[in-house]
Design a protein around this motif. Structure first.
Motif, PDB file in Angstrom:
ATOM      1  N   PRO A  81      -3.061 -18.824   0.327  1.00 48.35           N
ATOM      2  CA  PRO A  81      -1.840 -18.074   0.592  1.00 48.35           C
ATOM      3  C   PRO A  81      -1.580 -16.912  -0.372  1.00 48.35           C
ATOM      4  O   PRO A  81      -0.793 -16.039  -0.067  1.00 48.35           O
ATOM      5  N   ASN A  82      -2.236 -16.898  -1.543  1.00 49.97           N
ATOM      6  CA  ASN A  82      -1.830 -15.941  -2.578  1.00 49.97           C
ATOM      7  C   ASN A  82      -2.886 -14.898  -2.939  1.00 49.97           C
ATOM      8  O   ASN A  82      -2.613 -13.993  -3.721  1.00 49.97           O
ATOM      9  N   GLY A  83      -4.104 -15.033  -2.418  1.00 49.52           N
ATOM     10  CA  GLY A  83      -5.118 -14.011  -2.604  1.00 49.52           C
ATOM     11  C   GLY A  83      -5.344 -13.600  -4.043  1.00 49.52           C
ATOM     12  O   GLY A  83      -5.647 -14.426  -4.913  1.00 49.52           O
ATOM     13  N   LEU A  84      -5.183 -12.320  -4.292  1.00 50.45           N
ATOM     14  CA  LEU A  84      -5.370 -11.768  -5.640  1.00 50.45           C
ATOM     15  C   LEU A  84      -4.137 -11.949  -6.521  1.00 50.45           C
ATOM     16  O   LEU A  84      -4.089 -11.423  -7.645  1.00 50.45           O
ATOM     17  N   GLY A  85      -3.145 -12.692  -6.038  1.00 47.91           N
ATOM     18  CA  GLY A  85      -1.970 -12.986  -6.854  1.00 47.91           C
ATOM     19  C   GLY A  85      -1.194 -11.755  -7.262  1.00 47.91           C
ATOM     20  O   GLY A  85      -0.610 -11.707  -8.341  1.00 47.91           O
ATOM     21  N   SER A  86      -1.180 -10.741  -6.379  1.00 47.63           N
ATOM     22  CA  SER A  86      -0.509  -9.465  -6.675  1.00 47.63           C
ATOM     23  C   SER A  86      -1.070  -8.806  -7.928  1.00 47.63           C
ATOM     24  O   SER A  86      -0.372  -8.107  -8.653  1.00 47.63           O
ATOM     25  N   GLY A  87      -2.361  -9.061  -8.175  1.00 44.55           N
ATOM     26  CA  GLY A  87      -3.049  -8.441  -9.306  1.00 44.55           C
ATOM     27  C   GLY A  87      -3.174  -9.305 -10.529  1.00 44.55           C
ATOM     28  O   GLY A  87      -3.777  -8.890 -11.521  1.00 44.55           O
ATOM     29  N   THR A  88      -2.656 -10.535 -10.467  1.00 42.25           N
ATOM     30  CA  THR A  88      -2.681 -11.415 -11.649  1.00 42.25           C
ATOM     31  C   THR A  88      -3.859 -12.384 -11.640  1.00 42.25           C
ATOM     32  O   THR A  88      -4.093 -13.064 -12.642  1.00 42.25           O
ATOM     33  N   ARG A  89      -4.609 -12.466 -10.547  1.00 40.29           N
ATOM     34  CA  ARG A  89      -5.675 -13.460 -10.425  1.00 40.29           C
ATOM     35  C   ARG A  89      -7.044 -12.762 -10.403  1.00 40.29           C
ATOM     36  O   ARG A  89      -7.723 -12.730  -9.380  1.00 40.29           O
ATOM     37  N   GLU A  91      -9.640 -13.818 -11.522  1.00 39.60           N
ATOM     38  CA  GLU A  91     -10.682 -14.806 -11.230  1.00 39.60           C
ATOM     39  C   GLU A  91     -10.935 -14.926  -9.722  1.00 39.60           C
ATOM     40  O   GLU A  91     -11.993 -15.412  -9.299  1.00 39.60           O
ATOM     41  N   ALA A  92      -9.985 -14.478  -8.894  1.00 38.02           N
ATOM     42  CA  ALA A  92     -10.165 -14.552  -7.446  1.00 38.02           C
ATOM     43  C   ALA A  92     -11.134 -13.496  -6.923  1.00 38.02           C
ATOM     44  O   ALA A  92     -11.609 -13.605  -5.787  1.00 38.02           O
ATOM     45  N   VAL A  93     -11.420 -12.486  -7.735  1.00 35.29           N
ATOM     46  CA  VAL A  93     -12.327 -11.428  -7.301  1.00 35.29           C
ATOM     47  C   VAL A  93     -13.701 -11.998  -6.958  1.00 35.29           C
ATOM     48  O   VAL A  93     -14.324 -11.622  -5.943  1.00 35.29           O
ATOM     49  N   GLU A  94     -14.190 -12.911  -7.776  1.00 31.72           N
ATOM     50  CA  GLU A  94     -15.505 -13.498  -7.533  1.00 31.72           C
ATOM     51  C   GLU A  94     -15.522 -14.275  -6.218  1.00 31.72           C
ATOM     52  O   GLU A  94     -16.496 -14.214  -5.448  1.00 31.72           O
ATOM     53  N   ASP A  95     -14.440 -15.009  -5.946  1.00 28.03           N
ATOM     54  CA  ASP A  95     -14.367 -15.756  -4.693  1.00 28.03           C
ATOM     55  C   ASP A  95     -14.299 -14.802  -3.506  1.00 28.03           C
ATOM     56  O   ASP A  95     -14.953 -15.031  -2.471  1.00 28.03           O
ATOM     57  N   LEU A  96     -13.520 -13.738  -3.629  1.00 24.03           N
ATOM     58  CA  LEU A  96     -13.444 -12.751  -2.553  1.00 24.03           C
ATOM     59  C   LEU A  96     -14.829 -12.159  -2.279  1.00 24.03           C
ATOM     60  O   LEU A  96     -15.244 -12.010  -1.123  1.00 24.03           O
ATOM     61  N   ALA A  97     -15.565 -11.850  -3.347  1.00 22.59           N
ATOM     62  CA  ALA A  97     -16.907 -11.294  -3.184  1.00 22.59           C
ATOM     63  C   ALA A  97     -17.824 -12.275  -2.457  1.00 22.59           C
ATOM     64  O   ALA A  97     -18.627 -11.875  -1.594  1.00 22.59           O
ATOM     65  N   ARG A  98     -17.723 -13.553  -2.784  1.00 22.32           N
ATOM     66  CA  ARG A  98     -18.534 -14.560  -2.088  1.00 22.32           C
ATOM     67  C   ARG A  98     -18.208 -14.588  -0.599  1.00 22.32           C
ATOM     68  O   ARG A  98     -19.087 -14.753   0.243  1.00 22.32           O
ATOM     69  N   HIS A  99     -16.946 -14.397  -0.286  1.00 22.91           N
ATOM     70  CA  HIS A  99     -16.551 -14.441   1.108  1.00 22.91           C
ATOM     71  C   HIS A  99     -16.949 -13.178   1.866  1.00 22.91           C
ATOM     72  O   HIS A  99     -17.111 -13.221   3.098  1.00 22.91           O
ATOM     73  N   LEU A 100     -17.119 -12.075   1.179  1.00 22.99           N
ATOM     74  CA  LEU A 100     -17.688 -10.903   1.853  1.00 22.99           C
ATOM     75  C   LEU A 100     -19.095 -11.230   2.354  1.00 22.99           C
ATOM     76  O   LEU A 100     -19.486 -10.827   3.458  1.00 22.99           O
ATOM     77  N   ALA A 101     -19.846 -11.969   1.561  1.00 19.61           N
ATOM     78  CA  ALA A 101     -21.178 -12.400   1.999  1.00 19.61           C
ATOM     79  C   ALA A 101     -21.076 -13.382   3.164  1.00 19.61           C
ATOM     80  O   ALA A 101     -21.884 -13.338   4.103  1.00 19.61           O
ATOM     81  N   ALA A 102     -20.072 -14.272   3.118  1.00 18.02           N
ATOM     82  CA  ALA A 102     -19.871 -15.207   4.226  1.00 18.02           C
ATOM     83  C   ALA A 102     -19.505 -14.465   5.505  1.00 18.02           C
ATOM     84  O   ALA A 102     -19.983 -14.803   6.598  1.00 18.02           O
ATOM     85  N   ALA A 103     -18.656 -13.448   5.378  1.00 22.71           N
ATOM     86  CA  ALA A 103     -18.275 -12.653   6.548  1.00 22.71           C
ATOM     87  C   ALA A 103     -19.502 -12.013   7.182  1.00 22.71           C
ATOM     88  O   ALA A 103     -19.679 -12.034   8.409  1.00 22.71           O
ATOM     89  N   ARG A 104     -20.346 -11.455   6.340  1.00 24.36           N
ATOM     90  CA  ARG A 104     -21.564 -10.844   6.872  1.00 24.36           C
ATOM     91  C   ARG A 104     -22.428 -11.894   7.569  1.00 24.36           C
ATOM     92  O   ARG A 104     -22.997 -11.628   8.635  1.00 24.36           O
ATOM     93  N   ARG A 105     -22.505 -13.071   7.001  1.00 21.42           N
ATOM     94  CA  ARG A 105     -23.387 -14.101   7.563  1.00 21.42           C
ATOM     95  C   ARG A 105     -22.918 -14.558   8.952  1.00 21.42           C
ATOM     96  O   ARG A 105     -23.741 -14.899   9.803  1.00 21.42           O
ATOM     97  N   VAL A 106     -21.600 -14.561   9.175  1.00 23.55           N
ATOM     98  CA  VAL A 106     -21.113 -14.943  10.502  1.00 23.55           C
ATOM     99  C   VAL A 106     -21.025 -13.756  11.450  1.00 23.55           C
ATOM    100  O   VAL A 106     -20.607 -13.904  12.606  1.00 23.55           O
TER     101      VAL A 106
END
Length: 289
Positions: A81-89, A91-106
């Motif tokens: 629900p909170n994504g990048l935490g309005s710029g405070t997270r 650490e979420a950047v790495e997870d977002l990057a992993r999901h870009l690869a997942a998006a490509r895979r599907v």
């Protein structure tokens, strides 16, 4: 444009009911059951909420095969629900990057992302903006390498003018908007003003309608979801504005907290919504000139 459904419509069935607002339906749904329901309702595409799904390669390969077999357009959706935490997270950047690869895979060319949510939005826009910009810029090379556009949802964390400012400052073909047609009503904005402002950047959508609920406690609960055509969002006008802006992607119907007047039958609400969406598409005028 392609009529579709976001899997968040069935969030209760994925075990994610809003505490104090929604009941547990007493049964669970997996992605395969969701796809069956989407097809039954006439969807030609789906937006898939990654928070309810595995992200290992065998699962993603199986999912892509199913989507391809059924001819479904797809958007991968990250950040609930909170994504990048309005710029405070950061650490979420790495997870977002992993999901870009997942998006490509599907096989998704667009991934909805959340920069934050109603719980993370700070009062100060300049500091909010300045916290987000370096995180978004750091992800651009990853998005380009994967060939997946990141589409920021207006997720009760950004006024439409603020989102435009972010996009203009980043100025990249790999960053756009996942246009939610109702969220900014909850922030006091006119829905069609928001659509006109964000349509040029729109790369994915949440087609959502809302209606007021007297006596509710906050901006979210005061404007619960209703079937398309039963609230304050002019769906036909939204479709025409998006067509006029050259958008040709997925129109994903979304329901979050369903208005008590419409009970707890998500499928009935979606059946109505899909009919209204099909009628709006049929009436919309093609670009001329």
């Amino acid at each position: 444009m392609i009529p579709g459904i976001d899997s968040y419509c069935f969030h209760r069935y994925f075990g994610d009911a809003y505490p104090g607002l929604e009941t547990d339906p007493g049964e669970r749904l997996d992605v395969w059951g969701f796809l069956d329901r989407a097809l039954e309702l006439g969807a030609q595409g789906v937006s898939l909420e990654a928070c309810y799904l595995p992200a290992d390669d065998p699962f993603l390969d199986r999912l892509r095969e199913r989507l391809d077999t059924n001819g479904l357009q797809r958007v991968w959706a990250w950040g609930h629900p909170n994504g990048l935490g309005s710029g405070t997270r950061s650490e979420a950047v790495e997870d977002l990057a992993r999901h870009l690869a997942a998006a490509r895979r599907v096989g998704a060319g667009v991934m909805r992302i959340c920069c934050g949510g109603r719980r993370t939005r700070p009062a100060d826009w300049p500091s909010h903006r300045d916290a987000l910009l370096p995180l978004l810029r750091s992800l651009l090379p990853v998005a380009e390498a994967q060939g997946v556009v990141m589409a920021i949802e207006n997720h009760l964390d950004l006024f439409s003018e603020e989102l435009v400012e972010l996009l203009e400052r980043v100025d990249s073909a790999w960053l756009g908007v996942c246009l939610d047609t109702a969220n900014n009503v909850r922030l006091g904005e006119d829905p069609l003003v928001v659509v006109r402002r964000l349509a040029p950047w729109t790369r994915a959508t949440h087609l959502k309608d809302v209606a007021p609920l007297a006596g509710a406690g906050d901006a979210f609960t005061s404007w619960p979801s209703v079937p398309l055509g039963h609230g304050v969002v002019d769906v036909a006008a939204v479709v025409q504005l998006l067509r006029g802006a050259g958008y040709d992607g997925l129109l994903a119907v979304e329901i979050d907290y369903l208005h008590p007047l419409h009970g707890t039958d998500e499928r009935a609400a979606l059946r109505t919504s899909m009919q209204v969406l099909r009628e709006s598409l049929a009436k919309s005028r093609p670009l001329t000139g």
